[in-house]
Design a protein around this motif. Structure first.
Motif, PDB file in Angstrom:
ATOM      1  N   ASP A  65       0.833  -1.207   0.000  1.00 34.48           N
ATOM      2  CA  ASP A  65       0.000   0.000   0.000  1.00 34.48           C
ATOM      3  C   ASP A  65       0.864   1.252   0.000  1.00 34.48           C
ATOM      4  N   VAL A  66       1.921   1.226   0.775  1.00 39.23           N
ATOM      5  CA  VAL A  66       2.838   2.370   0.829  1.00 39.23           C
ATOM      6  C   VAL A  66       3.427   2.631  -0.545  1.00 39.23           C
ATOM      7  N   GLU A  67       3.835   1.555  -1.235  1.00 36.53           N
ATOM      8  CA  GLU A  67       4.429   1.689  -2.563  1.00 36.53           C
ATOM      9  C   GLU A  67       3.438   2.308  -3.557  1.00 36.53           C
ATOM     10  N   LYS A  68       2.195   1.810  -3.542  1.00 34.94           N
ATOM     11  CA  LYS A  68       1.177   2.321  -4.461  1.00 34.94           C
ATOM     12  C   LYS A  68       0.796   3.768  -4.126  1.00 34.94           C
ATOM     13  N   TYR A  69       0.706   4.058  -2.835  1.00 39.29           N
ATOM     14  CA  TYR A  69       0.379   5.422  -2.392  1.00 39.29           C
ATOM     15  C   TYR A  69       1.441   6.400  -2.878  1.00 39.29           C
ATOM     16  N   GLU A  70       2.698   6.044  -2.660  1.00 40.35           N
ATOM     17  CA  GLU A  70       3.793   6.937  -3.006  1.00 40.35           C
ATOM     18  C   GLU A  70       3.953   7.067  -4.521  1.00 40.35           C
ATOM     19  N   GLU A  71       3.679   5.984  -5.258  1.00 37.18           N
ATOM     20  CA  GLU A  71       3.752   6.052  -6.720  1.00 37.18           C
ATOM     21  C   GLU A  71       2.746   7.071  -7.259  1.00 37.18           C
ATOM     22  N   LYS A  72       1.528   7.012  -6.772  1.00 38.25           N
ATOM     23  CA  LYS A  72       0.506   7.939  -7.245  1.00 38.25           C
ATOM     24  C   LYS A  72       0.861   9.367  -6.852  1.00 38.25           C
ATOM     25  N   LEU A  73       1.384   9.539  -5.655  1.00 36.48           N
ATOM     26  CA  LEU A  73       1.781  10.872  -5.192  1.00 36.48           C
ATOM     27  C   LEU A  73       2.879  11.441  -6.082  1.00 36.48           C
ATOM     28  N   ARG A  74       3.862  10.611  -6.444  1.00 35.27           N
ATOM     29  CA  ARG A  74       4.939  11.064  -7.327  1.00 35.27           C
ATOM     30  C   ARG A  74       4.377  11.458  -8.691  1.00 35.27           C
ATOM     31  N   PHE A  75       3.410  10.678  -9.184  1.00 34.57           N
ATOM     32  CA  PHE A  75       2.817  10.998 -10.487  1.00 34.57           C
ATOM     33  C   PHE A  75       2.118  12.349 -10.437  1.00 34.57           C
ATOM     34  N   LEU A  76       1.323  12.577  -9.395  1.00 37.31           N
ATOM     35  CA  LEU A  76       0.604  13.843  -9.277  1.00 37.31           C
ATOM     36  C   LEU A  76       1.576  15.016  -9.202  1.00 37.31           C
ATOM     37  N   GLN A  77       2.651  14.839  -8.467  1.00 34.49           N
ATOM     38  CA  GLN A  77       3.633  15.909  -8.306  1.00 34.49           C
ATOM     39  C   GLN A  77       4.359  16.211  -9.613  1.00 34.49           C
TER      40      GLN A  77
END
Length: 292
Positions: free
Chosen positions: A149-161
């Motif tokens: 979950d942490v990996e998926k959360y951070e991946e999406k956050l990086r994409f948005l940024q």
């Protein structure tokens, strides 16, 4: 042998053009008549006769995608495709009546440009250059103690940024651009049937909705919301499980964001919702926007 585009069915109104977005949930499955009623993407394509189809989750190599869509290509359609470096994952494509004047893969991100997440193409409609982009934003996850979950959360956050500044650049260019696809974010409470039960789930997390709101504040127009107004939905994704489709317990995560120059040309938009559960060829419905 590929025939010329003149063999394609004509648009109902030659003075207008349409841009459809749909997450195909695997192009081979969508074309192979997933429905037991022998319907699939190709019969839909012939009946709907859009000008541009922005596809997400193609989940195939370029060769396999072209093989699946060969009847459409033989009829004169043009395919632009950005596959993911991860086999069987993501992938975005653009199917168009006219050959694009230019095609660009990605938005300048070393991480995401090879992941089959973004593809844009330029078209000539009435003498104007219109850029249509297909987007498949990561699904993400709620932040828990689970490493996945942490990996998926951070991946999406990086994409948005990374993607936000690119949207700013497109907006600043002042052109006629539409970015559409599976955003995997429902903008507000009107966009999920069960929004109260999803407040802590990916796709409706506060920071995700705030990110979409920031794009709208910057000048992008959510065409479906602008056209339909203050109503529930219209939804374009329903889980395969249970009675979600029958009960219209869906999410509005598939939508078009357009620059002001193109948004003012919007004529209408709708969700091409199947008449019954077993008539669907994807768990997402096509969303169409028609422009003057």
């Amino acid at each position: 042998m590929t025939t010329s585009a003149s063999s394609l069915p004509s648009s109902p109104d030659s003075g207008a053009f349409s841009v459809v977005t749909v997450n195909v949930n695997g192009i081979r499955a969508a074309v192979k008549h997933r429905s037991e009623n022998n319907l699939g993407m190709l019969p839909w394509l012939e009946a709907a006769a859009p000008d541009v189809v922005l596809m997400q989750e193609v989940r195939a190599t370029d060769a396999l995608a072209r093989k699946a869509l060969q009847p459409a290509l033989d009829a004169g359609w043009h395919l632009s495709h950005a596959e993911s470096e991860l086999k069987g994952r993501a992938g975005v494509a653009i199917l168009s009546r006219q050959e694009p004047a230019a095609v660009r893969v990605g938005f300048g991100s070393d991480e995401f440009d090879v992941a089959g997440r973004y593809l844009e193409a330029d078209f000539d409609f009435g003498g104007d250059t219109v850029t249509a982009a297909s987007l498949y934003l990561p699904t993400g996850a709620a932040l828990t103690e689970d490493p996945k979950d942490v990996e998926k959360y951070e991946e999406k956050l990086r994409f948005l940024q990374a993607f936000g500044p690119y949207l700013d650049k497109l907006l600043a260019a002042g052109g006629q651009t539409v970015v559409a696809g599976d955003w995997n974010i429902a903008p507000d409470e009107r966009d999920i049937k069960n929004w109260k039960g999803n407040r802590k789930n990916a796709g409706f997390l506060p920071h995700e909705r705030e990110w979409v709101a920031a794009q709208l504040d910057a000048g992008w127009t959510d065409l479906s919301r602008t056209h339909h107004g203050d109503v529930a939905g219209p939804y374009a994704w329903w889980s395969w499980r249970g009675k979600a489709f029958d009960n219209d317990a869906g999410w509005r995560i598939d939508y078009h964001l357009a620059t002001p120059a193109l948004a003012e040309r919007l004529r209408t938009t709708w969700v091409d919702r199947a008449g019954a559960y077993d008539l669907r060829w994807s768990d997402h419905a096509p969303v169409t926007a028609v422009f003057d």
